[in-house]
Write a protein that holds these residues in place. Structure first.
Motif, short mmCIF file in Angstrom:
data_model
loop_
_atom_site.label_atom_id
_atom_site.label_comp_id
_atom_site.label_asym_id
_atom_site.label_seq_id
_atom_site.Cartn_x
_atom_site.Cartn_y
_atom_site.Cartn_z
N LEU A 182 0.87 -1.18 0.00
CA LEU A 182 0.00 0.00 0.00
C LEU A 182 0.91 1.23 0.00
CD1 LEU A 182 -2.04 -1.56 2.82
CD2 LEU A 182 -3.18 -0.83 0.73
N HIS A 193 -7.33 -1.01 1.44
CA HIS A 193 -7.40 -0.09 0.30
C HIS A 193 -8.84 0.29 -0.03
CE1 HIS A 193 -5.83 2.02 -3.14
NE2 HIS A 193 -6.62 1.35 -3.96
N TYR A 228 -8.76 4.21 6.39
CA TYR A 228 -7.37 3.90 6.01
C TYR A 228 -6.40 4.42 7.06
CZ TYR A 228 -3.47 3.57 2.58
OH TYR A 228 -2.31 3.28 1.91
N THR A 270 -1.87 0.63 -4.78
CA THR A 270 -1.50 -0.71 -4.33
C THR A 270 -0.65 -1.37 -5.41
OG1 THR A 270 -3.50 -1.73 -5.26
CG2 THR A 270 -3.58 -1.04 -2.94
#
Length: 408
Positions: free
Chosen positions: A192, A241, A248, A271
């Motif tokens: 991420l 995500h 997040y 990602t």
């Protein structure tokens, strides 16, 4: 037969333009084929994606005339701190610290945002009299002859050159069309990637925090901003995500900690599924592979682009020296010098990243104890620690001249 160029480069990301500039500087006529249209690279908007350039890579960029275009926007890497722990518990008792003051050369490297580096390379390529850029077109076929290479583009255009270099990424069409196989595996992990604003200054310190699912890298950008590369399992990464920005951040905060004060998201989120993929050969007759086209590895040590720029320096040096000796630089016996130069270093890097990922991406209590002790031992031995610092700066091994800051 009149050729369009001496060397055809497939791929207009970072390694392709860098190689074109390095070769153009030594007198080669080079054509770069970029699948993306010209306006798709070097966008003005901040998105937080960046590269941790080792000092040796910065030297190469300076030698090919690119660093003057990005240096003012770069953040020096003054310190790297490596620790082990769990989300919400903070780092373990031992921290391995690399301080640039322990070596004479200066900062270990620099963080440079993708938007600045891409744009700088593009501008330098457009200004170079020996380099031609074809953008918004793809290679659909390649034919390797006894003395030349022909590429057929999606637009129907054909290009001829003495040789072709694939700088077209992990799914390299150049590699595939040459019939070169690949070896690798899926890591079961996804990175991420985002950027954050934080309340307190980072002081030019990069952090690598190893957690059971994978590492969290916190990489300093200019001002009170940092780039985040955060590795989780595929499933967990997909879940995180899919959250909104607040969700997040709620996942990131216990992993990140409070050492930089309050944090907030800046720019987009990305990602990247992680896998290892290494070409079984880096060369064929009149063909060479560079960067991820030759070797795509785990980002655990942030060495992907640095390894690619080593390829750039090595290949440019081999080809230039062969041309100066009057050799046919596209022949496989000449290109074997490049493969021999880079193969061992890449194998070492792959082995090191594989071992580090296996050692740190788990919650085995025995391994946790062993690695914590190991971090503490390395940190307590100055000579050993300085060796790791020089390695992080890219200053070890048989370096091409451009990575030493010298001209070919």
């Amino acid at each position: 037969m009149k050729l369009d160029s001496d060397i055809l480069i497939v791929g207009g990301g970072l390694n392709g333009p860098a190689l074109a500039l390095a070769l153009g500087d030594t007198g080669f006529n080079v054509t770069v084929v970029d699948a993306l249209p010209r306006g798709a690279r070097g966008e003005e908007a901040f998105d937080g994606r960046g590269y941790a350039l080792a000092l040796a890579s910065q030297r190469l960029l300076k030698a090919i005339g690119v660093w003057s275009r990005v240096g003012a926007d770069a953040q020096p890497l003054l310190d790297i701190r490596i620790s082990d722990g769990r989300a919400g518990e903070g780092p373990g008792p031992f921290v391995l610290e690399f301080d640039h003051a322990e070596i004479d050369e200066g900062p270990m490297g620099y963080m440079v945002e993708d938007r600045f580096l891409s744009r700088a390379l593009l501008e330098a390529v457009e200004a170079h009299p020996k380099v031609t850029l074809i953008d918004g077109d793809t290679v659909v076929a390649q034919d390797i002859g006894p003395a030349s290479v022909t590429l057929v583009l999606g637009s129907g255009r054909t290009l001829t050159g003495r040789m072709v270099v694939g700088c077209d990424g992990r799914r390299s069409g150049t590699c595939e069309r040459a019939g070169i196989g690949r070896t690798g595996h899926d890591y079961g992990q996804t990175s991420l990637v985002c950027a954050i604003d934080h309340e307190l200054p980072h002081g030019g310190v990069a952090h690598q925090f190893f957690m059971p699912p994978g590492p969290l890298a916190i990489l300093p950008l200019p001002g009170n901003q940092s780039s985040i590369v955060w590795t989780e399992s595929h499933t967990e990464a997909a879940h995180i995500h899919a959250l909104d920005d607040e969700g997040y951040l709620a996942e990131l905060r216990p992993r990140f900690g409070s050492f930089l004060g309050e944090i907030s998201l800046a720019g987009k989120r990305f990602t990247y599924p992680l896998n290892l993929t290494v070409a079984n050969e880096f060369i064929a007759d009149r063909l060479a592979l560079v960067g991820d086209a030759a070797h795509g590895m785990h980002p655990i040590a942030g060495q992907g682009l640095n390894a690619g720029l080593k390829d750039v320096g090595a290949l440019a040096e081999v080809l230039t020296e062969a041309k100066r000796r009057g050799e046919d630089y596209g022949r496989i016996d000449v290109l074997e010098r490049y493969q021999q130069w880079r193969r061992f270093d890449v194998a070492q890097m792959v082995a090191a990243t594989e071992a580090a990922n296996r050692l740190f991406s788990n919650d085995n209590p025995l391994l946790r104890t062993a690695r914590d002790i190991g971090l503490g031992l390395v940190n307590s031995v100055p000579g050993l620690r300085r060796g790791f610092i020089r390695e992080a700066a890219g200053l070890t091994g048989d370096l091409p001249r451009l990575l030493q800051g010298r001209q070919i």
